[in-house]
Design a protein around this motif. Structure first.
Motif, PDB file in Angstrom:
ATOM      1  N   VAL A 117      68.266  73.148   9.768  1.00  0.00           N
ATOM      2  CA  VAL A 117      68.468  71.709  10.008  1.00  0.00           C
ATOM      3  C   VAL A 117      67.526  70.888   9.139  1.00  0.00           C
ATOM      4  O   VAL A 117      67.918  69.856   8.555  1.00  0.00           O
ATOM      5  N   ASP A 118      66.276  71.330   9.017  1.00  0.00           N
ATOM      6  CA  ASP A 118      65.325  70.611   8.151  1.00  0.00           C
ATOM      7  C   ASP A 118      65.759  70.645   6.690  1.00  0.00           C
ATOM      8  O   ASP A 118      65.432  69.739   5.912  1.00  0.00           O
ATOM      9  N   ALA A 119      66.517  71.693   6.330  1.00  0.00           N
ATOM     10  CA  ALA A 119      66.985  71.805   4.951  1.00  0.00           C
ATOM     11  C   ALA A 119      68.209  70.951   4.676  1.00  0.00           C
ATOM     12  O   ALA A 119      68.680  70.893   3.541  1.00  0.00           O
ATOM     13  N   VAL A 147      75.328  71.709  14.323  1.00  0.00           N
ATOM     14  CA  VAL A 147      76.464  72.548  14.724  1.00  0.00           C
ATOM     15  C   VAL A 147      76.579  73.752  13.798  1.00  0.00           C
ATOM     16  O   VAL A 147      76.704  74.903  14.251  1.00  0.00           O
ATOM     17  N   LYS A 148      76.538  73.508  12.486  1.00  0.00           N
ATOM     18  CA  LYS A 148      76.671  74.599  11.534  1.00  0.00           C
ATOM     19  C   LYS A 148      75.465  75.533  11.575  1.00  0.00           C
ATOM     20  O   LYS A 148      75.607  76.756  11.430  1.00  0.00           O
ATOM     21  N   ALA A 149      74.279  74.973  11.773  1.00  0.00           N
ATOM     22  CA  ALA A 149      73.088  75.818  11.848  1.00  0.00           C
ATOM     23  C   ALA A 149      73.153  76.748  13.051  1.00  0.00           C
ATOM     24  O   ALA A 149      72.805  77.934  12.960  1.00  0.00           O
ATOM     25  N   CYS A 150      73.613  76.219  14.207  1.00  0.00           N
ATOM     26  CA  CYS A 150      73.724  77.056  15.403  1.00  0.00           C
ATOM     27  C   CYS A 150      74.785  78.132  15.230  1.00  0.00           C
ATOM     28  O   CYS A 150      74.609  79.278  15.664  1.00  0.00           O
ATOM     29  N   LEU A 151      75.910  77.788  14.615  1.00  0.00           N
ATOM     30  CA  LEU A 151      76.952  78.789  14.351  1.00  0.00           C
ATOM     31  C   LEU A 151      76.446  79.869  13.411  1.00  0.00           C
ATOM     32  O   LEU A 151      76.771  81.059  13.557  1.00  0.00           O
ATOM     33  N   PHE A 152      75.659  79.460  12.426  1.00  0.00           N
ATOM     34  CA  PHE A 152      75.181  80.411  11.417  1.00  0.00           C
ATOM     35  C   PHE A 152      74.239  81.454  12.027  1.00  0.00           C
ATOM     36  O   PHE A 152      74.319  82.638  11.707  1.00  0.00           O
TER      37      PHE A 152
END
Length: 267
Positions: free
Chosen positions: A13-15, A20-25
């Protein structure tokens, strides 16, 4: 593991990646990402105290023994919570794994009819009249069928095996080969290093194939019938003394059909 995934999602997320996408990843839900972190030591302080109380009395207790004691004392924690805390405390013991032996290749039981070339080793066990167990280490010269040593004691680790071989080295020298099974004393580094330093080749038989060490097994049968099963022993000293006299008779007086009805000493 969840805390590590949450940290990875925060880095993404910081990047610039969306939540949503970070959690899925990383494989967590958004509710897990938003849930505030908690200190498990404070939240599970009661469980920690209960586990420590059990381990103070039984330090080597495994998880299920520990959980059983806690339940017996009336603690209401279920096994999943106790196991989670138990692992987080680093108390889960490593399982003992069976040592894997190198592959043993079947070898023909070829023997040269000369003394001090091939020796065979094997262990036997029996009990005194009082029920105390003892072991014997039998060393046989395969070429002459002579019994070189019968070491008797309640415990015969690898160091004692080396000591017996050192005594035989002083009395008659060392062989070129040693044939033996895969017992823990015989595959230990103590014995293998000693044999390597003295240029002795080790011939290990295949597990579960005692017939591949037939000469010492034949001797063991005679030793069992004519000595161990024939007497009742009161103490270890008596076994040592009587086995010494029996070995002299076996080598000097008892005839062997395989030697042309001669005793090993005369052969």
């Amino acid at each position: 593991m969840t805390a590590e995934k949450r940290e990875c999602a925060s880095i993404l997320v910081d990047a610039g990646l969306s939540i949503v996408k970070a959690c899925l990843f990383v494989g967590i839900s958004r509710s897990t990402f938003y849930r505030p972190e908690r200190d498990w030591r404070k939240a599970d302080a009661a469980v920690i105290d209960a586990i420590n109380a059990v381990l103070d009395k039984s330090p080597r207790a495994g998880f299920w023994k520990c959980f059983g004691r806690m339940r017996f004392k009336g603690f209401p924690f279920n096994h999943k919570r106790v196991y989670r805390v138990y692992c987080q405390m680093g108390l889960n013991l490593r399982r003992r794994t069976k040592r894997v032996l190198p592959k043993r290749i079947a070898q023909p039981l070829e023997v040269l009819e000369q003394a001090n070339y091939q020796w065979a080793l094997d262990f036997m066990h029996d009990t005194l009249y009082c029920g105390k167990r003892f072991r014997t280490l039998n060393v046989v010269d395969e070429g002459t069928r002579e019994c070189l040593a019968i070491e008797v004691d309640t415990s015969l680790p690898a160091g004692r095996v080396v000591r017996v071989l050192e005594q035989l080295k002083t009395e008659r020298g060392l062989p070129k080969q040693l044939r033996m099974d895969n017992g823990p004393e015989l595959i230990s580094a103590t014995l293998t290093d000693w044999c390597q330093n003295h240029n002795i080749e080790l011939l290990y038989i295949q597990p579960g194939k005692p017939q591949q060490n037939g000469f010492v097994e034949r001797f063991n049968g005679s030793f069992r019938r004519e000595f161990l099963d024939a007497y009742l022993f009161e103490n270890i000293g008596q076994v040592r003394e009587m086995s010494w006299f029996w070995r002299l008779d076996y080598n000097e007086e008892r005839t062997h059909e395989s030697l042309g009805n001669l005793p090993p000493a005369a052969y």
